[in-house]
Design a protein around this motif. Sequence first.
Motif, short mmCIF file in Angstrom:
data_model
loop_
_atom_site.label_atom_id
_atom_site.label_comp_id
_atom_site.label_asym_id
_atom_site.label_seq_id
_atom_site.Cartn_x
_atom_site.Cartn_y
_atom_site.Cartn_z
N LEU A 198 0.81 -1.21 0.00
CA LEU A 198 0.00 0.00 0.00
C LEU A 198 0.85 1.27 0.00
O LEU A 198 0.35 2.35 -0.32
CB LEU A 198 -0.94 0.01 1.21
CG LEU A 198 -2.02 -1.07 1.22
CD1 LEU A 198 -2.77 -1.06 2.56
CD2 LEU A 198 -3.00 -0.89 0.07
N ALA A 199 2.11 1.13 0.36
CA ALA A 199 3.02 2.29 0.38
C ALA A 199 3.76 2.46 -0.95
O ALA A 199 4.54 3.41 -1.09
CB ALA A 199 4.03 2.14 1.51
N ASP A 200 3.50 1.60 -1.91
CA ASP A 200 4.15 1.71 -3.21
C ASP A 200 3.78 3.05 -3.86
O ASP A 200 2.59 3.37 -3.99
CB ASP A 200 3.72 0.56 -4.11
CG ASP A 200 4.47 0.54 -5.43
OD1 ASP A 200 5.65 0.94 -5.45
OD2 ASP A 200 3.87 0.13 -6.45
N GLY A 201 4.77 3.84 -4.22
CA GLY A 201 4.54 5.15 -4.79
C GLY A 201 4.44 6.26 -3.77
O GLY A 201 4.29 7.43 -4.14
N TRP A 202 4.47 5.91 -2.48
CA TRP A 202 4.48 6.86 -1.38
C TRP A 202 5.85 6.85 -0.71
O TRP A 202 6.68 5.97 -0.97
CB TRP A 202 3.46 6.48 -0.31
CG TRP A 202 2.04 6.37 -0.70
CD1 TRP A 202 1.47 5.43 -1.52
CD2 TRP A 202 0.96 7.20 -0.25
NE1 TRP A 202 0.12 5.62 -1.60
CE2 TRP A 202 -0.23 6.69 -0.84
CE3 TRP A 202 0.89 8.30 0.61
CZ2 TRP A 202 -1.48 7.28 -0.60
CZ3 TRP A 202 -0.36 8.87 0.85
CH2 TRP A 202 -1.53 8.37 0.24
N THR A 203 6.07 7.76 0.23
CA THR A 203 7.16 7.64 1.18
C THR A 203 6.60 7.04 2.46
O THR A 203 5.70 7.62 3.07
CB THR A 203 7.80 9.01 1.49
OG1 THR A 203 8.34 9.56 0.30
CG2 THR A 203 8.90 8.87 2.53
N LEU A 204 7.10 5.85 2.84
CA LEU A 204 6.63 5.20 4.06
C LEU A 204 7.46 5.75 5.21
O LEU A 204 8.64 5.43 5.37
CB LEU A 204 6.79 3.68 3.95
CG LEU A 204 6.30 2.84 5.14
CD1 LEU A 204 4.83 3.11 5.44
CD2 LEU A 204 6.53 1.35 4.87
N ASP A 205 6.85 6.58 6.03
CA ASP A 205 7.57 7.28 7.10
C ASP A 205 7.72 6.44 8.36
O ASP A 205 8.76 6.52 9.03
CB ASP A 205 6.84 8.59 7.45
CG ASP A 205 6.71 9.51 6.26
OD1 ASP A 205 7.75 9.88 5.70
OD2 ASP A 205 5.58 9.86 5.89
N GLU A 206 6.68 5.66 8.69
CA GLU A 206 6.72 4.94 9.97
C GLU A 206 5.69 3.82 9.97
O GLU A 206 4.58 3.97 9.45
CB GLU A 206 6.41 5.90 11.12
CG GLU A 206 6.40 5.26 12.49
CD GLU A 206 5.89 6.18 13.59
OE1 GLU A 206 6.50 6.19 14.67
OE2 GLU A 206 4.88 6.88 13.36
N VAL A 207 6.07 2.69 10.56
CA VAL A 207 5.13 1.63 10.92
C VAL A 207 5.35 1.38 12.40
O VAL A 207 6.33 0.76 12.80
CB VAL A 207 5.35 0.35 10.10
CG1 VAL A 207 4.33 -0.71 10.51
CG2 VAL A 207 5.23 0.64 8.61
#
Length: 231
Positions: A198-207
Amino acid sequence: MADGSRHLADDGQHLADAQRAHWQSTYTAHPGMYGEAPSAPAVHAAAAFRAAGARDVLELGAGHGRDALHFAREGFTVRAADFSPVGLEQARAAARAQGVAERVTTTVHDVREPLPLPDASVDAVFAHMLLCMALSTKEIHALVDDVRRVLRPGGTFVYTVRHTGDAHYGAGTDHGDDIHEHGGFAVHFFSRALVDALADGWTLDEVHTFEEGELPRRLWRVTQTSPARPV
């Protein structure tokens, strides 16, 4: 194959209708069921949105409004969306009682349908345990794509989901696609692979891993940022 696909679609629609009715009756029987205090993820999200310079927030799955009203009290303009008219009426009443009605608008909306907003029209989106309701993986991907559409470039999306390490994963009625129904509530339990997809194409900042409630429920709080320019 077509018959099988139609059967799966029918099952999904039946589950969606049943869950909508269940939430309607739950909000009716238990007004303000989660109390007035905001969730911990909403408190975190408000700080993250402020740090990012956000002014307006879309909350998906707002329920009776405890988190939407927190955002309003923090100075944000808030659009609260939910598929329960009963929950949203409680949110409007609470907004009036708290003196923030001018900052809160409500929209009855089922997230299986496209969001009723123009492209690049909000600064931030929040969804506490909305993505892990009785939504198929395909529907979740479509929703996150639509969230990216309505976010302005560089906008922030904070969501929380129960994951496959939760005690209720695998319990109750198995609807397939990692959806399990327990106590009348159907939950799509997330794998880490789904979060990453789901983070593809986004910047994944935190999980961020956290627990909530008496069970306790085991969740992830995910923060991701849309591209600075449309892609």
